[in-house]
Design a protein around this motif. Structure first.
Motif, PDB file in Angstrom:
ATOM      1  N   ILE A 164       0.855  -1.186   0.000  1.00  0.00           N
ATOM      2  CA  ILE A 164       0.000   0.000   0.000  1.00  0.00           C
ATOM      3  C   ILE A 164       0.891   1.235   0.000  1.00  0.00           C
ATOM      4  O   ILE A 164       1.820   1.338   0.811  1.00  0.00           O
ATOM      5  N   THR A 165       0.600   2.162  -0.904  1.00  0.00           N
ATOM      6  CA  THR A 165       1.356   3.412  -0.981  1.00  0.00           C
ATOM      7  C   THR A 165       0.727   4.450  -0.053  1.00  0.00           C
ATOM      8  O   THR A 165      -0.445   4.335   0.308  1.00  0.00           O
ATOM      9  N   ASN A 166       1.480   5.456   0.290  1.00  0.00           N
ATOM     10  CA  ASN A 166       0.999   6.592   1.091  1.00  0.00           C
ATOM     11  C   ASN A 166       0.222   6.164   2.333  1.00  0.00           C
ATOM     12  O   ASN A 166      -0.837   6.689   2.638  1.00  0.00           O
ATOM     13  N   ARG A 167       0.778   5.233   3.066  1.00  0.00           N
ATOM     14  CA  ARG A 167       0.103   4.720   4.257  1.00  0.00           C
ATOM     15  C   ARG A 167      -0.168   5.807   5.284  1.00  0.00           C
ATOM     16  O   ARG A 167      -1.212   5.814   5.911  1.00  0.00           O
ATOM     17  N   ASP A 168       0.776   6.739   5.457  1.00  0.00           N
ATOM     18  CA  ASP A 168       0.589   7.809   6.444  1.00  0.00           C
ATOM     19  C   ASP A 168      -0.658   8.625   6.130  1.00  0.00           C
ATOM     20  O   ASP A 168      -1.378   9.038   7.030  1.00  0.00           O
ATOM     21  N   HIS A 169      -0.907   8.847   4.851  1.00  0.00           N
ATOM     22  CA  HIS A 169      -2.117   9.569   4.452  1.00  0.00           C
ATOM     23  C   HIS A 169      -3.365   8.815   4.905  1.00  0.00           C
ATOM     24  O   HIS A 169      -4.322   9.415   5.380  1.00  0.00           O
ATOM     25  N   LEU A 170      -3.356   7.509   4.768  1.00  0.00           N
ATOM     26  CA  LEU A 170      -4.510   6.715   5.194  1.00  0.00           C
ATOM     27  C   LEU A 170      -4.758   6.864   6.686  1.00  0.00           C
ATOM     28  O   LEU A 170      -5.900   7.001   7.122  1.00  0.00           O
ATOM     29  N   PHE A 171      -3.702   6.853   7.480  1.00  0.00           N
ATOM     30  CA  PHE A 171      -3.867   7.004   8.924  1.00  0.00           C
ATOM     31  C   PHE A 171      -4.440   8.380   9.255  1.00  0.00           C
ATOM     32  O   PHE A 171      -5.296   8.508  10.138  1.00  0.00           O
ATOM     33  N   GLU A 172      -3.995   9.416   8.549  1.00  0.00           N
ATOM     34  CA  GLU A 172      -4.570  10.757   8.745  1.00  0.00           C
ATOM     35  C   GLU A 172      -6.044  10.780   8.360  1.00  0.00           C
ATOM     36  O   GLU A 172      -6.870  11.386   9.035  1.00  0.00           O
ATOM     37  N   LEU A 173      -6.373  10.122   7.276  1.00  0.00           N
ATOM     38  CA  LEU A 173      -7.758  10.054   6.825  1.00  0.00           C
ATOM     39  C   LEU A 173      -8.623   9.330   7.843  1.00  0.00           C
ATOM     40  O   LEU A 173      -9.735   9.766   8.160  1.00  0.00           O
ATOM     41  N   PHE A 174      -8.127   8.236   8.393  1.00  0.00           N
ATOM     42  CA  PHE A 174      -8.889   7.499   9.412  1.00  0.00           C
ATOM     43  C   PHE A 174      -9.099   8.364  10.649  1.00  0.00           C
ATOM     44  O   PHE A 174     -10.181   8.337  11.246  1.00  0.00           O
ATOM     45  N   ASP A 175      -8.072   9.135  11.033  1.00  0.00           N
ATOM     46  CA  ASP A 175      -8.222  10.048  12.170  1.00  0.00           C
ATOM     47  C   ASP A 175      -9.330  11.059  11.899  1.00  0.00           C
ATOM     48  O   ASP A 175     -10.143  11.361  12.773  1.00  0.00           O
ATOM     49  N   LYS A 176      -9.341  11.590  10.680  1.00  0.00           N
ATOM     50  CA  LYS A 176     -10.361  12.570  10.306  1.00  0.00           C
ATOM     51  C   LYS A 176     -11.757  11.931  10.333  1.00  0.00           C
ATOM     52  O   LYS A 176     -12.701  12.508  10.861  1.00  0.00           O
ATOM     53  N   ILE A 177     -11.868  10.745   9.813  1.00  0.00           N
ATOM     54  CA  ILE A 177     -13.153  10.043   9.786  1.00  0.00           C
ATOM     55  C   ILE A 177     -13.642   9.753  11.202  1.00  0.00           C
ATOM     56  O   ILE A 177     -14.835   9.864  11.498  1.00  0.00           O
ATOM     57  N   ASN A 178     -12.721   9.414  12.086  1.00  0.00           N
ATOM     58  CA  ASN A 178     -13.086   9.038  13.451  1.00  0.00           C
ATOM     59  C   ASN A 178     -13.154  10.207  14.423  1.00  0.00           C
ATOM     60  O   ASN A 178     -13.441  10.004  15.597  1.00  0.00           O
ATOM     61  N   SER A 179     -12.902  11.421  13.938  1.00  0.00           N
ATOM     62  CA  SER A 179     -12.921  12.577  14.825  1.00  0.00           C
ATOM     63  C   SER A 179     -14.338  12.890  15.281  1.00  0.00           C
ATOM     64  O   SER A 179     -15.325  12.501  14.657  1.00  0.00           O
ATOM     65  N   GLU A 180     -14.433  13.614  16.359  1.00  0.00           N
ATOM     66  CA  GLU A 180     -15.760  13.965  16.908  1.00  0.00           C
ATOM     67  C   GLU A 180     -16.512  14.926  16.007  1.00  0.00           C
ATOM     68  O   GLU A 180     -17.723  15.007  16.076  1.00  0.00           O
ATOM     69  N   GLU A 181     -15.801  15.646  15.149  1.00  0.00           N
ATOM     70  CA  GLU A 181     -16.479  16.565  14.232  1.00  0.00           C
ATOM     71  C   GLU A 181     -17.182  15.832  13.097  1.00  0.00           C
ATOM     72  O   GLU A 181     -17.949  16.407  12.352  1.00  0.00           O
ATOM     73  N   ASN A 182     -16.901  14.569  12.969  1.00  0.00           N
ATOM     74  CA  ASN A 182     -17.503  13.792  11.894  1.00  0.00           C
ATOM     75  C   ASN A 182     -19.011  13.655  12.133  1.00  0.00           C
ATOM     76  O   ASN A 182     -19.432  13.163  13.159  1.00  0.00           O
ATOM     77  N   PRO A 183     -19.838  14.060  11.166  1.00  0.00           N
ATOM     78  CA  PRO A 183     -21.298  14.026  11.345  1.00  0.00           C
ATOM     79  C   PRO A 183     -21.869  12.609  11.475  1.00  0.00           C
ATOM     80  O   PRO A 183     -22.993  12.444  11.916  1.00  0.00           O
ATOM     81  N   PHE A 184     -21.100  11.591  11.124  1.00  0.00           N
ATOM     82  CA  PHE A 184     -21.607  10.219  11.212  1.00  0.00           C
ATOM     83  C   PHE A 184     -21.764   9.759  12.657  1.00  0.00           C
ATOM     84  O   PHE A 184     -22.436   8.784  12.917  1.00  0.00           O
ATOM     85  N   PHE A 185     -21.126  10.469  13.597  1.00  0.00           N
ATOM     86  CA  PHE A 185     -21.211  10.078  15.005  1.00  0.00           C
ATOM     87  C   PHE A 185     -22.374  10.723  15.730  1.00  0.00           C
ATOM     88  O   PHE A 185     -22.584  10.500  16.888  1.00  0.00           O
ATOM     89  N   TYR A 186     -23.138  11.542  15.029  1.00  0.00           N
ATOM     90  CA  TYR A 186     -24.270  12.217  15.696  1.00  0.00           C
ATOM     91  C   TYR A 186     -25.583  11.663  15.252  1.00  0.00           C
ATOM     92  O   TYR A 186     -25.769  11.039  14.313  1.00  0.00           O
TER      93      TYR A 186
END
Length: 100
Positions: free
Chosen positions: A78-100
């Motif tokens: 997998i290329t650009n793995r660090d980007h994926l981890f940042e993306l997962f952090d963004k998806i899992n953040s509290e600001e994510n509307p999917f958690f409300y």
């Protein structure tokens, strides 16, 4: 000592392969076949499923992570793995509307 055959359904196998690839490990087709007791066509389908998942996950992202085949070492990675981890952090953040 003989190696016991682990039984995975399709989803479990794909998720396990994805987790191996995202943890920095590159794998050859032979290694994947041996680990999951599957053939080359199944490996190709599983890699395609992971590629589709990553594509859909990163639809609006500038940087893309992909599963590529490194011809020098004859392994998938997998290329650009660090980007994926940042993306997962963004998806899992509290600001994510999917958690409300």
């Amino acid at each position: 000592m003989s190696r016991q055959k682990a039984v995975f359904n399709d989803k479990q196998r794909i998720l396990r392969l994805y987790s191996i690839l995202i943890s920095k490990q590159a794998m050859s087709v032979d290694q994947i076949e041996d680990l999951f007791f599957v053939g080359q066509k199944t490996v190709q389908r599983d890699i395609a499923a992971i590629r589709e998942f990553l594509s859909e996950l990163q639809i609006n992202e500038e940087i893309k992570s992909e599963v590529v085949y490194d011809r020098k070492v004859k392994k998938y990675k997998i290329t650009n793995r660090d980007h994926l981890f940042e993306l997962f952090d963004k998806i899992n953040s509290e600001e994510n509307p999917f958690f409300y």
